[in-house]
Design a protein around this motif. Structure first.
Motif, mmCIF file in Angstrom:
data_model
loop_
_atom_site.group_PDB
_atom_site.id
_atom_site.type_symbol
_atom_site.label_atom_id
_atom_site.label_comp_id
_atom_site.label_asym_id
_atom_site.label_seq_id
_atom_site.Cartn_x
_atom_site.Cartn_y
_atom_site.Cartn_z
ATOM 1 N N SER A 49 0.849 -1.193 0.000
ATOM 2 C CA SER A 49 0.000 0.000 0.000
ATOM 3 C C SER A 49 0.878 1.235 0.000
ATOM 4 O O SER A 49 1.829 1.325 0.787
ATOM 5 N N TRP A 196 5.435 -2.879 -5.835
ATOM 6 C CA TRP A 196 5.234 -2.293 -4.507
ATOM 7 C C TRP A 196 6.576 -2.012 -3.823
ATOM 8 O O TRP A 196 6.645 -1.963 -2.590
ATOM 9 N N TYR A 317 1.177 0.146 -13.637
ATOM 10 C CA TYR A 317 1.104 -0.337 -12.255
ATOM 11 C C TYR A 317 1.913 -1.612 -12.075
ATOM 12 O O TYR A 317 2.011 -2.151 -10.977
ATOM 13 N N TYR A 318 2.505 -2.103 -13.129
ATOM 14 C CA TYR A 318 3.190 -3.381 -13.142
ATOM 15 C C TYR A 318 4.705 -3.154 -13.233
ATOM 16 O O TYR A 318 5.164 -2.084 -13.595
ATOM 17 N N LYS A 352 1.554 3.728 -9.242
ATOM 18 C CA LYS A 352 0.239 3.430 -8.669
ATOM 19 C C LYS A 352 -0.627 4.708 -8.695
ATOM 20 O O LYS A 352 -0.111 5.804 -8.930
ATOM 21 N N PRO A 353 -1.911 4.600 -8.401
ATOM 22 C CA PRO A 353 -2.774 5.799 -8.514
ATOM 23 C C PRO A 353 -2.421 6.928 -7.552
ATOM 24 O O PRO A 353 -2.512 8.102 -7.918
ATOM 25 N N ASN A 354 -2.032 6.597 -6.314
ATOM 26 C CA ASN A 354 -1.853 7.657 -5.308
ATOM 27 C C ASN A 354 -0.393 7.792 -4.900
ATOM 28 O O ASN A 354 0.456 7.046 -5.350
ATOM 29 N N ASP A 355 -0.145 8.762 -4.032
ATOM 30 C CA ASP A 355 1.140 9.104 -3.415
ATOM 31 C C ASP A 355 1.954 10.071 -4.270
ATOM 32 O O ASP A 355 1.566 10.433 -5.378
ATOM 33 N N LEU A 356 3.119 10.453 -3.723
ATOM 34 C CA LEU A 356 3.898 11.550 -4.281
ATOM 35 C C LEU A 356 4.273 11.334 -5.746
ATOM 36 O O LEU A 356 4.269 12.268 -6.537
ATOM 37 N N ALA A 360 -2.184 10.436 -9.809
ATOM 38 C CA ALA A 360 -2.921 11.670 -9.482
ATOM 39 C C ALA A 360 -1.968 12.840 -9.271
ATOM 40 O O ALA A 360 -2.264 13.975 -9.651
ATOM 41 N N VAL A 375 -7.265 10.152 -13.659
ATOM 42 C CA VAL A 375 -6.740 8.955 -12.974
ATOM 43 C C VAL A 375 -7.237 7.686 -13.676
ATOM 44 O O VAL A 375 -6.488 6.718 -13.840
ATOM 45 N N SER A 379 -4.434 5.339 -15.299
ATOM 46 C CA SER A 379 -4.176 4.013 -14.737
ATOM 47 C C SER A 379 -3.971 2.977 -15.831
ATOM 48 O O SER A 379 -3.426 1.902 -15.577
#
Lengths: 523, 184
Positions: A49, A196, A317-318, A352-356, A360, A375, A379
Motif C-alpha cells: 500500500s 510495490w 502499475y506493473y 500506482k494511482p496515489n502518493d507523491l 494523481a 486517474v 491508470s
C-alpha cells in the motif's frame, strides 16, 4: 540512568551502511549493538500500500529546510529497521571513474581520496552478496566490474513503449541494473513484478537490509535495539577518543552506551546533526569539525519526472518501482558552457494511482471530475520515467543546528540548500529532452514535474587532507578515528547515480579495513 | 493462503485503529464513516469542513471516510503517521496544520462567498479551490494555500483510489503480495 554493558562497537542506524558494518564487525567476532531510532520492523510488516508505505519514511525529528531548494528529507529518509533502504527502489548503478576525480579532471567539485579501481572489488562483492540483475555488456556506460550474478529483469509494455522514443532520437537504453532478483538466489525468491517496491518488499526479492546484512549481523551475534534515539557521541576527557553514545529510549529515559568504537550511520542530515550536537570544550565546533567542513558540501540529485499518455495500454502499475530500462547517454559532464554534470534515465517506473510519485500527483492542477477522468485514463495509459541530474558540492550548501530543539533538548538540524546554475540548466535541459523522448515514443501528450530531490549526500565528506574534509578514506573522523561515519554523507561528489550501491561498497571496504586494523583504530 | 479477516484488512490497505467506547477497533475509514465513529482530534466543525472540501476535490472522499482517516492519523506520533503531508517538510505536530488550514478555509468561505463551506455550491467551491491551488486566496492567513490544496487533495485521493476498492473501481489489479480471500 541505567548503564548498559560496554560493547566493542555501537552502530547508530540500521540502514544500508549500518547493516553492512554490523555484519562485518559481528562476523569478525566483535560485540555489536545496533541502535535504531525507529521501530522494530520485519518483512511481514511491509504491507502492499502506498499509504502504509509512509510509515517507512522519515518524519521525525523535523528538519528545518531553508534556501531556495529542498532536499526532500522526509521523502528520502527512513524510520525503523532497514532505514531509508527499506523503501528504496534498488536501482544500483556504479559511480564512474571520473565521478571520483572530478576536480582533477574538470576543475569542478572535489576529488575522492580513492579511485574507482579501489572501490571496484567492493562493488563486485556487494553485488555477489545481495544478488543483482542486469546486463553488464548492454549497459555500455558501466565502468569495469564483474558481470551481474543474475540476468536482467524482463521488460514489459511500459518499457517497450518508452524505449521507442529513445531509439527515435538515437539514444541507447539497456536493462536496468537493480538489486532485485530476476531468479531465485541464495534461497530468496525472484521478483513477482507487483511494483510495490516503494512500500517495502516483503518477499525478499529486493535487497533491503532485512534480507542480507542485518540477518548476517544477528546470526553472528549482533544485538538490534529499536526505539533508541541517539543524541550525542561521547568522548573522553581529552577529546581524543569516543567512549560511546548517549541515547533516549521510547519511555524518554536517558542512557549512556559505552563502546570502543562508534559507527554513525544515521543518514546524511542526522550524521552531521549528531556530530554538531556532540560539541565539547575540546571540539567546540562539533565533533570531527577541526576543518570547519562538518555539515558542508550537502548534495541532492535534482530529478525530473516525465509523464505522458499513450494510446496503448502501458500497464504502468506493473513491473518494479525503479524502472524497466536505463540509459546513461548524456552522462558526460562537460555539455556546454552553462550546463555541467552527468545525467541518467530510469525508464518505465512502476506507478500506482496515489502518493507523491503516483498518477494523481502527476497532474497536480486537476481536481473534481477532471481528476477522476485523468486517474481513470492514466491508470491504463500513463508512461513515466525519471531523469536524475548531478549536483556539484558547494561548502555553502550545509547542515547546521537550528535554534529550536527536539523533545530531548537536542537542537534540530537546519539545512540550507541552493542548486547552482549548472544544475538548474542541466535539469532544464533534461526536462525538455524527456518530453521530447516521450513525444518521439508516440505520447499523445507529454509533460514533466517540477524539480524534485533524490538522494542526500555530503556533510561529512571524506578526503586526504584533514584541513578540508571530515573523514579519511575509510570514513574515520580525522579528529577522532574510533568514530566511523556510514552512508552517503561521506561522498565528496554526487555523480547522478543512485547512492545506495556506493554506500554499501564504501561501507564494506571501510568495515573490512577497520576490522583488520582494529587494535590501531580503538587504541 | 488463508489469512484471517483482521490480518487481511491490516495488510490490504487502509484499515486503522479507532477507539470506540474505550475499545480499540480495526476498521477501514469507510466503515468508521458508516458507523459514525467518534473523532478523537478534530471537532465537528473541522470534520464538516474537511469532508466538504475533500468531496469537492474528489467526489467519493466523504463516503470513503476521509475525515476518519485524517483524524486517526493525527492522533499518532508524526513518525508513525501515514498522512501525505509527511512528505512535506512541515513543522510538527501535524494537527496544528489541519486545524489552522480548516479554520481559515471556513473563514474565507464565509467572508468571500457568504456561505459556510458545507453550503457552498459547485461554482463557489471550484472558485475557492482554484484560488487555493494558485495561492491567491484573498486575505488568507493560514498555512500556504497551495500546501493546503496538495494535502487535502491527496488525502481525498488516498481514500478514493489508494485502497483495494479504489484499484477495483479503476479496473486495475491491486497485485498485493497476499491475495485477498474476499473483498472488504
Amino acid at each position: 540512568m541505567r548503564q548498559p554493558e560496554k560493547v566493542d562497537v555501537v552502530i547508530v542506524g540500521s540502514g544500508a551502511a549500518g547493516s553492512v558494518y554490523a555484519a562485518i564487525f559481528a562476523e569478525a567476532g566483535k560485540s555489536v549493538l545496533v541502535l535504531e531510532k525507529g521501530t522494530d520492523r520485519k518483512l511481514t510488516d511491509l504491507y502492499s500500500s502506498q499509504i502504509w508505505a509512509r510509515r517507512l519514511k522519515g518524519g521525525a525529528p523535523h528538519v528545518v529546510e531553508e534556501g531556495k531548494d529542498s532536499i526532500w528529507y522526509n521523502f528520502n529518509a527512513g524510520h525503523g529497521y532497514g532505514g531509508a533502504a527499506m523503501h528504496h527502489y534498488a536501482v544500483w548503478p556504479r559511480y564512474h571513474e571520473d565521478d571520483m576525480q572530478e576536480h582533477t579532471l574538470y576543475g569542478k567539485g572535489l576529488d575522492w581520496p580513492l579511485e574507482y579501481e579501489q572501490l571496484r572489488p567492493w562493488y563486485d562483492q556487494v553485488q555477489e552478496d545481495v544478488g543483482m540483475s542486469g546486463d553488464a555488456e548492454k549497459e555500455i556506460w558501466r565502468p569495469p566490474g564483474a558481470p551481474y550474478p543474475l540476468p536482467p529483469l524482463p521488460v514489459f509494455e511500459h518499457g517497450e513503449i518508452l524505449a521507442r522514443g529513445f531509439t527515435e532520437l538515437d539514444l541507447r537504453t539497456s536493462p536496468i541494473p537493480v538489486a532485485i532478483l530476476s531468479r531465485e538466489y541464495k534461497g530468496r525468491p525472484a521478483c513477482i513484478y507487483d511494483s510495490w517496491c516503494d512500500a517495502g518488499c516483503p518477499t525478499g526479492a529486493l535487497a533491503n537490509p532485512l534480507v542480507e546484512y542485518l540477518p548476517r549481523a544477528v546470526k553472528a551475534g549482533a544485538v538490534m535495539q529499536a526505539d533508541s534515539y541517539v543524541t550525542r557521541v561521547l568522548t573522553d576527557r581529552k577529546g581524543m577518543k569516543a567512549t560511546g553514545v548517549e541515547y533516549y529510549d521510547k519511555a524518554g529515559e536517558r542512557h549512556e552506551q559505552a563502546a570502543d568504537a562508534v559507527v554513525l550511520a544515521a543518514f546524511t542530515v542526522e550524521n552531521s546533526r549528531i556530530l554538531l550536537n556532540s560539541a565539547t570544550d575540546s571540539h567546540a565546533g562539533g565533533l570531527g569539525n577541526s576543518s570547519g567542513t562538518l555539515g558542508r558540501y550537502l548534495m541532492s540529485h535534482p530529478a525530473v519526472n516525465v509523464f505522458g499518455m499513450f494510446r496503448e495500454e502501458t500497464r504502468c502499475y506493473y513491473g518494479v518501482t525503479g524502472g524497466q530500462l536505463f540509459s546513461q547517454d548524456g552522462f558526460e559532464k562537460e555539455k556546454s558552457g552553462d550546463i555541467y554534470g552527468s545525467r541518467q534515465w530510469e525508464i518505465g517506473l512502476g506507478t500506482k494511482p496515489n502518493d507523491l510519485l503516483g498518477i494523481a500527483m502527476s497532474r497536480v492542477d486537476l481536481f473534481g471530475n477532471d481528476l477522476h477522468e485523468f486517474v481513470e485514463r492514466g491508470s491504463r495509459h500513463l508512461g513515466a520515467m525519471v531523469g536524475v541530474c548531478e549536483c556539484l558540492p558547494h561548502e555553502t550548501n550545509r547542515i547546521e543546528l537550528a535554534g529550536s530543539k527536539d523533545r530531548f533538548g537536542m537542537r534540530l538540524a537546519r539545512v540550507n540548500f541552493n542548486l547552482d546554475d549548472y544544475a538548474r540548466n542541466l535539469w532544464r535541459q533534461t526536462a525538455d529532452l524527456g518530453v521530447e523522448i516521450f513525444k518521439a515514443a508516440g505520447a499523445t501528450e507529454a509533460w514533466h514535474s517540477p524539480p524534485g530531490g533524490q538522494h542526500i549526500m555530503g556533510g561529512t565528506i571524506m578526503g586526504n587532507d584533514r584541513k578540508s574534509s571530515v573523514t579519511n578514506e575509510y570514513a574515520q573522523l580525522h579528529d577522532v578515528p574510533n568514530v566511523i561515519i556510514g552512508g552517503p554523507s561521506v561522498f565528496p561528489t554526487s555523480s547522478s547515480v543512485n547512492s545506495t550501491f556506493t554506500a554499501h561498497a564504501v561501507s564494506l571496504r571501510s568495515a573490512r579495513h577497520i576490522a583488520e586494523h582494529w587494535g590501531g583504530v580503538v587504541a | 493462503m488463508s489469512i484471517s479477516r483482521r490480518n487481511f484488512i491490516r495488510q490490504s490497505g487502509l484499515a486503522v485503529t479507532f477507539t470506540v467506547a474505550g475499545r480499540a477497533m480495526l476498521l477501514t475509514p469507510r466503515e468508521a464513516y458508516a458507523g459514525d465513529i467518534p473523532f478523537s482530534v478534530l471537532n465537528r466543525e473541522e470534520v464538516d469542513t474537511l469532508e466538504a472540501i475533500c468531496e469537492h476535490l474528489l467526489s467519493g472522499a466523504r463516503g470513503n471516510g476521509v475525515a476518519h482517516f485524517v483524524d486517526s492519523q493525527l492522533s499518532l506520533d508524526p513518525a508513525d503517521s501515514m498522512l501525505f503531508i509527511k512528505c512535506f517538510e512541515l513543522e510538527q505536530p501535524f494537527p496544528d496544520f489541519y486545524r489552522s488550514a480548516l479554520a481559515e478555509l471556513s473563514r474565507v468561505s464565509e467572508t468571500v462567498y457568504g456561505k459556510s463551506i458545507v453550503e457552498l455550491d459547485q461554482a463557489g467551491a471550484v472558485s475557492l479551490i482554484e484560488s487555493l491551488r494558485d495561492g491567491n486566496v484573498p486575505g488568507w492567513i493560514g498555512p500556504p494555500p497551495p500546501l493546503v490544496y496538495h494535502a487535502l487533495r491527496n488525502d481525498a485521493v488516498d481514500v478514493v483510489y489508494g485502497t483495494m476498492e479504489g484499484f477495483a473501481d479503476l479496473g486495475i489489479p491491486y497485485l498485493a503480495h497476499i491475495e485477498p480471500p474476499e473483498a472488504w
